[in-house]
Design a protein around this motif. Sequence first.
Motif, PDB file in Angstrom:
ATOM      1  N   TYR A  50       0.836  -1.195   0.000  1.00 53.39           N
ATOM      2  CA  TYR A  50       0.000   0.000   0.000  1.00 53.39           C
ATOM      3  C   TYR A  50       0.877   1.254   0.000  1.00 53.39           C
ATOM      4  CZ  TYR A  50      -3.503   3.443   1.354  1.00 53.39           C
ATOM      5  OH  TYR A  50      -4.307   4.551   1.389  1.00 53.39           O
ATOM      6  N   PRO A  84     -12.105  -2.285   7.116  1.00 51.59           N
ATOM      7  CA  PRO A  84     -12.966  -1.593   6.155  1.00 51.59           C
ATOM      8  C   PRO A  84     -13.605  -2.577   5.177  1.00 51.59           C
ATOM      9  CG  PRO A  84     -10.654  -1.297   5.573  1.00 51.59           C
ATOM     10  CD  PRO A  84     -10.676  -2.036   6.882  1.00 51.59           C
TER      11      PRO A  84
ATOM     12  N   GLU B  74     -14.374   6.231  -0.185  1.00 52.70           N
ATOM     13  CA  GLU B  74     -13.437   5.111   0.012  1.00 52.70           C
ATOM     14  C   GLU B  74     -12.386   5.489   1.058  1.00 52.70           C
ATOM     15  OE1 GLU B  74     -13.131   2.128  -1.940  1.00 52.70           O
ATOM     16  OE2 GLU B  74     -14.191   2.551  -3.806  1.00 52.70           O
ATOM     17  N   ALA B  77     -14.167   5.548   4.575  1.00 49.59           N
ATOM     18  CA  ALA B  77     -14.489   4.217   5.079  1.00 49.59           C
ATOM     19  C   ALA B  77     -13.252   3.328   5.200  1.00 49.59           C
ATOM     20  CB  ALA B  77     -15.514   3.556   4.163  1.00 49.59           C
ATOM     21  N   GLY B  78     -12.123   3.768   4.636  1.00 50.19           N
ATOM     22  CA  GLY B  78     -10.904   2.959   4.714  1.00 50.19           C
ATOM     23  C   GLY B  78     -10.803   1.899   3.638  1.00 50.19           C
ATOM     24  N   THR B  79     -11.831   1.793   2.777  1.00 53.50           N
ATOM     25  CA  THR B  79     -11.811   0.755   1.745  1.00 53.50           C
ATOM     26  C   THR B  79     -10.795   1.059   0.655  1.00 53.50           C
ATOM     27  OG1 THR B  79     -13.735   1.880   0.826  1.00 53.50           O
ATOM     28  CG2 THR B  79     -14.147  -0.147   2.022  1.00 53.50           C
ATOM     29  N   LEU B  80     -10.319   2.314   0.616  1.00 54.97           N
ATOM     30  CA  LEU B  80      -9.297   2.669  -0.376  1.00 54.97           C
ATOM     31  C   LEU B  80      -8.070   1.775  -0.191  1.00 54.97           C
ATOM     32  CD1 LEU B  80      -8.687   4.667  -2.661  1.00 54.97           C
ATOM     33  CD2 LEU B  80      -7.526   6.083  -1.000  1.00 54.97           C
ATOM     34  N   GLU B  81      -7.783   1.463   1.081  1.00 51.55           N
ATOM     35  CA  GLU B  81      -6.627   0.623   1.367  1.00 51.55           C
ATOM     36  C   GLU B  81      -6.821  -0.789   0.813  1.00 51.55           C
ATOM     37  OE1 GLU B  81      -5.420   1.204   5.370  1.00 51.55           O
ATOM     38  OE2 GLU B  81      -3.956  -0.419   5.247  1.00 51.55           O
ATOM     39  N   LEU B  84      -6.476  -0.468  -3.071  1.00 53.86           N
ATOM     40  CA  LEU B  84      -5.130  -0.204  -3.576  1.00 53.86           C
ATOM     41  C   LEU B  84      -4.120  -1.258  -3.133  1.00 53.86           C
ATOM     42  CD1 LEU B  84      -4.912   3.691  -3.317  1.00 53.86           C
ATOM     43  CD2 LEU B  84      -5.682   2.274  -5.215  1.00 53.86           C
ATOM     44  N   ARG B 233      -0.815   8.305  -1.586  1.00 49.69           N
ATOM     45  CA  ARG B 233      -1.494   7.496  -0.566  1.00 49.69           C
ATOM     46  C   ARG B 233      -2.057   8.343   0.567  1.00 49.69           C
ATOM     47  NH1 ARG B 233      -1.580   4.160  -4.115  1.00 49.69           N
ATOM     48  NH2 ARG B 233      -0.743   2.063  -3.999  1.00 49.69           N
ATOM     49  N   PRO B 234      -3.072   9.163   0.253  1.00 50.26           N
ATOM     50  CA  PRO B 234      -3.647  10.026   1.285  1.00 50.26           C
ATOM     51  C   PRO B 234      -4.274   9.197   2.392  1.00 50.26           C
ATOM     52  CG  PRO B 234      -5.058   9.945  -0.648  1.00 50.26           C
ATOM     53  CD  PRO B 234      -3.795   9.247  -1.021  1.00 50.26           C
ATOM     54  N   GLU B 235      -4.171   9.694   3.598  1.00 51.53           N
ATOM     55  CA  GLU B 235      -4.757   8.972   4.739  1.00 51.53           C
ATOM     56  C   GLU B 235      -6.261   9.163   4.764  1.00 51.53           C
ATOM     57  OE1 GLU B 235      -3.705   6.818   7.265  1.00 51.53           O
ATOM     58  OE2 GLU B 235      -2.162   6.654   5.735  1.00 51.53           O
TER      59      GLU B 235
END
Lengths: 307, 235
Positions: A50, A84, B74, B77-81, B84, B233-235
């Motif tokens: 990531y 998530p 995303e 909700a943290g689903t971006l992680e 990606l 990778r924005p938090e």
Amino acid sequence: MIEVRNLSKSYGPVQAVRSISFQVNQGEVVGFLGPNGAGKTTTMKVMTGYLPPNEGTVFVDGMDIRENTLEVRQQIGYLPESTPLYSDMVTYDYLEFVAAMRGVQKDDRADRIAEMTHACGLQEVLSKRVDTLSKGFRQRVGLAQAMIHNPPILILDEPTSGLDPNQIVEIRELIRTIGKERTVVLSTHILPEVQASCDRVIIIDNGVLVADGTPEELQTNLSAGEHVSVTLMDDEEDVAGVLGAWDMAEVVEHGTSSNGEAYFNLNSTSDIRADLFRLAVNNGWTLTGLSRRHENLEDVFRQLTGG
Amino acid sequence: MNQTWTLTKRELRAYFDGPAAYVVLCVFLAITGWFFGNALFLQNVASLHSVFSIIPFIFLFFMPALTMSSFAEERRAGTLELLLTLPIRDWQVILGKLLSVALLLLLAIALTFVYALTLAILGDLDLGGTVGGYLGLFLLGTTYGAIGIWASSLTRNQIVAFILGFAIIFVLFLLDKITDFVPGQLGVIMQYLGADYHFQNLMRGVIDTRDVLYYVSLTGFAFLLTTYTLAKRPE
């Protein structure tokens, strides 16, 4: 299987991880331990591809994560912190989506989902929307999605946080079952969890690796000796006088408890219970309790991370 | 590439599982229908011109609204992680999202074919202008969508994403309309940069590659900016 080599990662001026190196062998369940903000999550985010590392790198099966990112990601199942999930999806659809994204062939998807449903106990929630699930079931769905493509490596960031004691036991058992055939790296700050489910412990503090070994090794190598507690039905001051002059142990704490018994906590380098018993007999004391306590992982942890 | 399509399908389903797609399509049809009927029955003008003229205004609000959640939600909700760390490239994720918006846009535009069909039956349809107009609408909408997606990648707050996307699009929309206030040469540049100017060209029935290229490059630019934002990778 996994090799983390001189890994450093910073967020702007904040150095989250400083030159960490460790290896995880095939089939091991490794507990990643540290206080909040120690750099556990950051390390895991780099291991899963990531976050890119600032310095150093991670090798998985000999592949460098910076060059073979997609191949490495395919080897890894990942459960991020706080699980998530796409809350607007039905559990089954969600698992199918992840399976498709992970490259599971169309014909195999139903089988894989059935297998995960069985392994993680998802039968009753398969047709429910994810946002209606309890925290325990969300965690199971998270584990199921992490394993849907049958990866040899699982990386779980605090898999039991926020669960009730029953759920914690269930998830721990699930992880133990999973860990039999996989390499698992899990982070936690709950110490009994490490003793319950891990073969090896890696402790990091403030971005630096401070310990690496089996739970037993850490306890023996790092403990500061023996702790002995003794209670007596005698006058505290008299006993304190004798024990204070005794050269085999050091009095750490003493007092009189509510039922009138005097208690003493002693530190020593070896097991002194036999000597202490003879000392009591020689002085005519009435011994009512004598117990030894090993330094446990919690003490080691507190000692290493300055708690 | 299969994964990109899988993601597109998921995004489309998310639109249609909730009220978003239905609300957007209904309001879109209601507004365009009113302008079409108004022209046809009240002013006795059998032309799609009034419909084509109102749609860029509708897009001004609808495209940021349709894309405001794409990355902001995303991230929240943290689903971006999760997304990606899948074995796909970042650009495939962005492409999947852009495709879903473009397809929804295509559906909305396709629904207005009824108006074109009505005119064709009544016997007076300017084919060149209609084809150019529809092409222009699709390109314009997709460009706005790409900008909306970039705005959405900059924040974890959907409302901020909407306002930001709207603001950028509004400036592009205005550029060719305020050329009277600036000196000559600058005016020409501003006119070329204006999003609506190229649409007006296409709507006239002249399909010029320069107009098409304008939208394609602007979409590509917004896409690149999104790739750049996600790479951090924005938090």
